[in-house]
Design an enzyme around this catalytic site. Structure first.
Site, short mmCIF file in Angstrom:
data_model
loop_
_atom_site.label_atom_id
_atom_site.label_comp_id
_atom_site.label_asym_id
_atom_site.label_seq_id
_atom_site.Cartn_x
_atom_site.Cartn_y
_atom_site.Cartn_z
N CYS A 86 0.84 -1.19 0.00
CA CYS A 86 0.00 0.00 0.00
C CYS A 86 0.87 1.25 0.00
CB CYS A 86 -0.99 -0.05 1.16
SG CYS A 86 -2.41 1.04 0.93
N HIS A 194 -3.47 -5.67 0.96
CA HIS A 194 -2.84 -5.86 2.28
C HIS A 194 -2.79 -7.34 2.67
CE1 HIS A 194 -2.57 -1.66 3.77
NE2 HIS A 194 -3.62 -1.45 3.00
N GLU A 196 -1.07 -8.62 4.91
CA GLU A 196 -0.92 -8.73 6.37
C GLU A 196 -2.28 -8.64 7.07
OE1 GLU A 196 -0.71 -6.00 4.72
OE2 GLU A 196 -0.97 -4.21 5.97
#
Lengths: 222, 719
Positions: A86, A194, A196
């Site tokens: 990002c 994302h 994560e």
């Protein structure tokens, strides 16, 4: 295995990225943007999402010139791994560690949703754990994720198989539906989604976990 | 520059009545200085003093074994076990958002986040409840776009997930939109910070961003008489900088770790004035400020301007003197201002010095303790007249009309502009029902919801007040959470009108009764009055924000309806159509009484859902739109068709309270029936899940077609 997660003022996914690295077995150091060196024996540098320097001037532009980035460039130049997510992808484009630019979303609005992606290449330490062409679901959350590159650059990325992920249902206007790209040596990955935020089923899916595990596996094997 | 003389016009322009001014003269025994008048007006305005509402707020239940800190501090705090606590509050930013939607909404979010992290908590969830005028009104679309972008712009950058909220459109908000922002944070119960100063001669430290002229007298001053005294007339709306707020958060939490902080208070409404008085008053101390040391963004600011500025991202702290160097280093690391601007003093005085002049010298404890309090006359709302009969319609057509109306269409257009996933602990994203966020690093989670049905409150303030709490309770129970406590954001019209005051009083009575019966004490809140334009008041809108606890992630009712499931309904159905969504959206009628709320049944049915969660795959509460809308939403979530047996409007669209819709397999349904019999809970079969059609009685439509209608309604009008 050591990961270094950069912390800029305004980073807000730094903790999340550290959690994901640790879950894959990495030892994690948080590295302040005013530092000039990475911790010894860093295998991978994580550049987290967020709004480094408030996204003032241009997303990632000020972070690209911050003291720590000299060390990140040196790490990449000698073949070290770098993962920018990002805002981290924006920083990597601003530093020219990756080609192209990230512009305002075509819809002009911030967009956050669970996004389907196609794995466009499995030929990298980051994507080697996926099945070629697999569809995975990973959250997106950005205002400036519209990836653009000139036609020659795009042809180059395609010829060299450096497009890591593409969107299924383009959320932001990116050229060729590009969601993530690799560097020439395939060791620097920048991506808007994302991973994560998708490392365990409670988050609504664990498709991102594969990326961190694959990277850990590649480092162990090396 | 000399300060202006105090004239009756200047007093009036500060929003003080002649009686209130006389009281000031009595307290200080002389004519106040201009700065002192500003300080009194800031402390005594409705926003800070709650002078019209205090009498009634006192009647609300605020205590319980789970409550660590009730109303009166920056936010309420509730125990969640294992030495941890949740800190939360909801607050309005209505007027600023109508004037400047992006910044008004953004600074509303910023203010509520500061309230939470001032207490030592890291914010982990945000919500917002928005009320706008009808979409055909020329201002509405730009307000919605600006407010949503402002909330997203601030929260997304700060890095807090927005996990829920409300959005409504009604002509009563044409001249007065409502922006209610909620934030919750997580704190260790033994590391909570309060605002009460302690110790004499302790340094008072200013932290964060610099002070400018933005927001000077935002609440109380809006008149042209001040053109000569304020060189540059800035908008009274403050400008937010989430990047600074994010750094302020990290710096404050780091500072709190060092043990340097004696007490801390954010600068919100009336900035330096309110925060300094609050800290001194709570600690039984005086405060002396030297404004020359205040970090300033603009040249030649006066004492008056500095005391009333509402510049954002600022904090005031009382510091342990021996920790000064350590504290200063942390703020330098984050490139934030750190300045000692005063000290605590033993006398009961609030002394403000500027340029070697005493600009104010007031008895500090009197500023809040002697603030006026009014027992405003009120009249109870008349009982609603008998309603006209409701014609029968094709039930699928009625559903189509409902789900394609802006009030009941998909909210994705709004919530996709908010980052709902940052912090990577969001377990249940916004969309349908309560949002759920994991307690980082544990198996526990917190559920959040914000609810009110203003049509009900207008028709029947007492039942409407109860219903707002009951619906919040149900939304929490429906995901398997134990409701813990609430925050109330009470938005009403002009309290000087007995009819409006009657709405307020009735709603408070209803809210209080429900919070008592459902064991959800009110731990924080905010009152926003005078929401009127040209004498037209908004619908009474007491928004209830509520928090529930989930002891283990496995206890969440997280499933979706699947082919072969049966649909069961918990609760009694009488077919109450008064003030229903069906009437409002399909028949353009708002008549009848609000549905009555049986608090005993609410408590019993909610407990039943939680106790029997192992037998429940999917669950949603029944609210606006009754059984039909709840069933549609369940079909959307599961991506599967279903059929309902009933075909009449009262059964399908009635809004009787205390009800839930459950989808589960046949064997589990049997077990639930037995359990319901034992618990004395009404449970009936209402339909089946399967196929790709929505069937209601004899009518049917493809689910895909309905989803398309539902999904495009808002984007089509909002862009």
């Amino acid at each position: 295995m050591k990961a270094a997660v950069l912390v800029f003022p305004g980073s807000n996914c730094d903790r999340d990225l550290a959690v994901a690295f640790r879950a894959a077995g990495f030892e994690v150091d948080m590295v302040w943007h005013k530092d000039t060196d990475l911790p010894a024996a860093t295998d991978v540098v994580g550049i987290p999402g967020g709004f480094s320097y408030g996204d003032y001037l241009r997303c990632g532009a000020i972070a690209a010139g911050s003291p720590i980035m000299g060390a990140v460039r040196a790490h990449a130049d000698k073949g070290g791994y770098v993962l920018g997510i990002c805002n981290g992808f924006q920083v990597l484009c601003e530093t020219r560690l990756l080609p192209g630019v990230l512009m305002r979303n075509a819809g002009l609005k911030f967009v956050c949703r669970a996004q389907d992606l196609a794995v466009a290449t499995t030929d990298s330490a980051f994507t080697g754990g996926y099945r070629d062409g697999a569809t995975i679901t990973v959250p997106i959350a950005h205002h400036d994720g519209n990836y653009q590159i000139d036609p020659d650059g795009l042809a180059g990325l395609q010829a060299e198989d450096r497009i890591a992920f593409t969107y299924t249902g383009n959320p932001n206007g990116s050229v060729a539906d590009i969601a993530g790209v690799l560097s020439e040596n395939r060791r620097v990955l920048g991506m808007m989604p994302h991973p994560e935020r998708a490392i365990d089923p409670e988050q609504g899916g664990a498709d991102g976990r594969v990326l961190f595990d694959a990277l850990a596996g590649a480092l162990v094997a090396a | 520059m000399t300060d202006p003389d105090i004239t009756p016009e200047i007093v009036a322009a500060h929003g003080l009545t002649p009686d209130e001014y006389d009281r000031i003269l009595e307290i200080i025994g002389r004519v106040p200085s201009f700065t002192e008048l500003g300080i009194f007006s800031a402390m005594w305005n409705e926003h800070c003093s709650y002078k019209s509402s205090k009498k009634w707020l006192r009647t609300l239940p605020t205590e319980g074994p789970q409550v660590i800190c009730g109303p009166g501090e920056n936010a309420g705090i509730v125990d969640i076990g294992d030495g941890q606590a949740v800190v939360f509050k909801m607050e309005s930013h209505n007027h600023p958002s109508y004037i400047e939607p992006y910044q008004g909404a953004a600074t509303g979010v910023g203010g509520i986040l500061r309230d939470v992290f001032t207490m030592g908590a890291r914010p982990i969830a945000a919500m917002n409840a928005l009320s706008f005028g009808e979409l055909s009104h020329p201002k509405t679309r730009s307000l919605v776009n600006g407010v949503v972008a402002g909330i997203g712009g601030y929260g997304n950058c700060f890095g807090v997930p927005t996990v829920g909220g409300e959005l409504r459109f009604h002509p009563a908000y044409n001249g007065n939109c409502l922006v209610n922002a909620f934030a919750a944070g997580l704190v260790d119960a033994d590391r909570i910070f309060y605002s009460a100063a302690s110790g004499v001669g302790m340094p008072v430290v200013y932290l964060g961003a610099k002070t400018g002229r933005d927001g000077v007298g935002g609440a109380t001053m809006a008149s042209a008489e001040f053109d000569d005294t304020i060189e540059e007339k800035r908008p009274t709306v403050q400008v937010g900088d989430p990047f600074t707020e994010k750094r302020l958060l990290e710096a404050c939490l780091e500072l709190m770790e060092t043990g340097a902080v004696i007490s801390i208070q954010d600068m919100g409404a009336a900035g330096l004035t309110c925060s300094a008085v609050e800290m001194g008053d709570k600690g039984g101390l005086g405060i002396q400020l030297t404004l020359d040391h205040v970090p300033q963004r603009e040249a030649a600011m006066t004492a008056y301007e500095m005391m009333l500025s509402e510049s954002q991202e600022r904090m005031l702290m009382v510091l342990r003197p021996e920790k000064e160097a350590e504290a200063r280093a942390i703020f330098q690391k984050w490139d934030l201002d750190f300045a000692i601007v005063g000290e605590t003093i033993a006398e009961d005085r609030f002394v403000v010095l500027h340029g070697n002049e005493v600009k104010a010298d007031l008895p500090l404890s009197k500023l809040s303790s002697t603030a006026p309090e009014y027992d405003r006359p009120w009249v109870a709302t008349e009982p609603a007249p008998e309603m006209d009969p409701v014609p029968e319609l094709d039930p699928v057509d009625a559903l189509r009309a409902l789900i394609s109306s802006p009030n009941y269409a998909s909210r994705a257009w709004v919530y996709e502009q908010y980052d709902s996933q940052v912090m990577a602990d969001t377990v249940r994203a916004p969309g349908l029902g309560a949002g759920i966020v994991r307690v980082h690093g544990t198996r526990k989670a917190l559920a959040f919801t914000a609810d009110v049905t203003p049509r009900y409150v207008r028709a029947n303030p007492v039942e409407g007040g109860k219903q707002a709490v009951a619906e919040a309770f149900r939304n929490l129970c429906a995901v398997g959470a134990k409701p813990l406590a609430t925050t109330d954001n009470l938005n009403f019209g002009n309290p000087e009108k007995p009819r409006i005051m009657g709405q307020f009083v009735g709603a408070i009575q209803g809210i209080g009764a429900a919070c008592r019966a459902l064991d959800m004490p009110i731990v924080s809140g905010n009152v926003s009055l005078y929401n009127e334009t040209d004498g037209q008041a908004i619908l009474p809108t007491p928004t209830i924000g509520a928090v529930g606890l989930i002891e283990d992630l496995d206890q969440i009712i997280a499933g979706t309806a699947r082919d072969g499931h049966v649909l069961l309904m918990v609760g009694e159905t009488a077919g109450h159509l008064g003030q229903s969504a069906l009437l409002a959206e399909v028949f353009n009628r708002e008549d009848g009484d609000a549905p009555p709320v049986d608090l005993g049944a609410e408590a019993r049915n909610g407990a039943f859902i939680r106790d029997q969660r192992d037998w429940i795959t999917a669950c949603t509460d029944l609210g606006d739109g009754g059984l039909a809308l709840a069933a549609f939403e369940m079909a959307v979530a599961g991506g599967v068709g279903l059929s309902l047996d009933a075909a009449d409007m009262p059964t399908l669209f009635g809004e009787d309270q205390g009800r839930y819709l459950i989808a589960t397999n046949f064997d589990k349904a049997e077990a639930l029936m037995v359990a319901a019999g034992q618990a004395g809970v009404p449970l009936v079969s209402v339909g089946r899940v399967g196929g790709d059609m929505i069937r209601i009685g004899a009518a049917e439509a493809p689910l895909d077609e309905l989803i398309a209608l539902w999904s495009r309604a808002l984007p089509e009008v909002l862009g």
